[in-house]
Design an enzyme around this catalytic site. Sequence first.
Site, PDB file in Angstrom:
ATOM      1  NE  ARG A 106       0.219   1.413   3.329  1.00  0.00           N
ATOM      2  CZ  ARG A 106       1.133   2.310   3.589  1.00  0.00           C
ATOM      3  NH1 ARG A 106       2.406   1.952   3.710  1.00  0.00           N
ATOM      4  NH2 ARG A 106       0.870   3.585   3.724  1.00  0.00           N
ATOM      5  N   GLY A 107       0.276   2.412  -0.156  1.00  0.00           N
ATOM      6  CA  GLY A 107       1.073   3.629  -0.326  1.00  0.00           C
ATOM      7  C   GLY A 107       1.206   3.877  -1.819  1.00  0.00           C
ATOM      8  CB  ALA A 108       0.441   6.893  -3.838  1.00  0.00           C
ATOM      9  NE  ARG A 126      -6.178   0.724  -1.718  1.00  0.00           N
ATOM     10  CZ  ARG A 126      -5.530   1.298  -0.694  1.00  0.00           C
ATOM     11  NH1 ARG A 126      -4.230   1.093  -0.532  1.00  0.00           N
ATOM     12  NH2 ARG A 126      -6.171   2.065   0.163  1.00  0.00           N
ATOM     13  CG  ASP A 146      -3.077   7.937  -1.540  1.00  0.00           C
ATOM     14  OD1 ASP A 146      -3.021   8.420  -0.403  1.00  0.00           O
ATOM     15  OD2 ASP A 146      -2.725   6.774  -1.818  1.00  0.00           O
ATOM     16  CE  LYS A 203      -5.074   5.587   4.396  1.00  0.00           C
ATOM     17  NZ  LYS A 203      -6.094   4.756   3.700  1.00  0.00           N
TER      18      LYS A 203
HETATM   19  O1  MRU Z   1      -4.476   3.155   2.164  1.00  0.00           O
HETATM   20  P1  MRU Z   1      -2.998   3.381   2.034  1.00  0.00           P
HETATM   21  O2  MRU Z   1      -2.221   2.817   3.170  1.00  0.00           O
HETATM   22  O3  MRU Z   1      -2.495   2.928   0.687  1.00  0.00           O
HETATM   23  O4  MRU Z   1      -2.842   4.947   2.085  1.00  0.00           O
HETATM   24  C1  MRU Z   1      -1.561   5.486   2.009  1.00  0.00           C
HETATM   25  C2  MRU Z   1      -1.534   6.965   2.134  1.00  0.00           C
HETATM   26  O5  MRU Z   1      -2.540   7.614   2.284  1.00  0.00           O
HETATM   27  C3  MRU Z   1      -0.196   7.634   1.967  1.00  0.00           C
HETATM   28  O6  MRU Z   1      -0.118   8.778   2.746  1.00  0.00           O
HETATM   29  C4  MRU Z   1       0.013   8.011   0.494  1.00  0.00           C
HETATM   30  O7  MRU Z   1      -0.221   6.893  -0.329  1.00  0.00           O
HETATM   31  C5  MRU Z   1       1.373   8.537   0.229  1.00  0.00           C
HETATM   32  S1  MRU Z   1       2.592   7.248   0.362  1.00  0.00           S
HETATM   33  C6  MRU Z   1       4.097   7.932  -0.034  1.00  0.00           C
END
Ligand code: MRU
Length: 365
Positions: free
Chosen positions: A51-53, A94, A242, A253
């Site tokens: 997870r994480g963009a 996603r 994201d 988030k």
């Molecule tokens: O649902 P997630 O854990 O994928 O959400 C992640 C976030 O909101 C991060 O802050 C965002 O992806 C930036 S990651 C460098």
Amino acid sequence: MSEQNQFVETLRWRDGRLEMIDQRVLPARFEYLAYTSAAQTAEGIRSMVVRGAPAIGCAAAYGVALDALRLRNASPADFVAEMDKAFDVLAASRPTAVNLFWALKRMRTVWDAVKEQSVGAIAERLLAEAHEVTAEDIRINRAMGAFGAELLSDGACVLTHCNAGSLATAGHGTALGVFRSAVEAGKKISVIADETRPFLQGARLTAWEMVQEKIPVTLITDNMAGFMMSKGEIDAVVVGTDRVAANGDVANKIGTYMVAVLARRHNIPFYVACPLSTIDMGIASGMDIPIEERSADEVKGFLDTLWAAEGVKIRNPAFDVTPAELVTGLITEKGVILQPNREKLVSLFSGNQLDDTILEPRGLS
Ligand code: MRU
């Protein structure tokens, strides 16, 4: 990069397979799961193994390469038909992080450029591109880290929400990359990690990353941030994102918007670490960013523990949108865009020489 950060490889290519740290079980267990197809990789993204963009973008690129390699002996017609399905299944994993769609578009462009070659040669080219997407992500995070570190004063206490660290990227991180770079530059900074309900990325992932690297970190529940700010205990906020719309609105988030409002109330700078691949010039404002709704189970409890009344109605939007007017600056790999707006972002992507008033790599006065 510190030794520990080098050790935490969120995604890695081993023996023709993609391996990803299972982020659902951290910090209790540190283990890799192996993936051999686009469909499996899409499921890994959907279920939050990764997870994480930026990390989602890297995983999607490898997902494309996995199916291309799997189909290397197929006829050209079957290859095209099956690869189209691979792109579709990954795109459906996603909806909010634009890096997923950015990476798929990049892989499709590379495929188009070599489409006259043999299926085997196309597969090799796509794998090379997935490796490059991943290596490039670390370079970009280091560039953002260097710009962002200049914004933090020695001794600063910085709040972050969710996890925008090594685990959310190919390495170094975006928001946590800023902290790492500041520490590497000799600044003594400390981090406040919001727990980040309901999936607990702050408690489980950000706190873990910081503890591993001995960067001082304090964990708070999300509803404590206002109190800490009112006591003057927080000097700056740095979060990841994201998707950023063309007018500078920031999706991140769920809970980030609350933090941004609180930061403005207390005159605390609110920065967003944002690789250019996360800016979506095709979306006019944050209102149009698709916001993922996840399962009610994530709000009802965690793992085997249930804490909500059976039968209660539940909402679980996974992201929210912070209006551009609350953003002090976007920290990109090209510099810091102060008070982002449509005009500045259009200039940034125009390919023209950037105006010094837009880019302030030396930071705020
Ligand atoms: O649902 P997630 O854990 O994928 O959400 C992640 C976030 O909101 C991060 O802050 C965002 O992806 C930036 S990651 C460098």
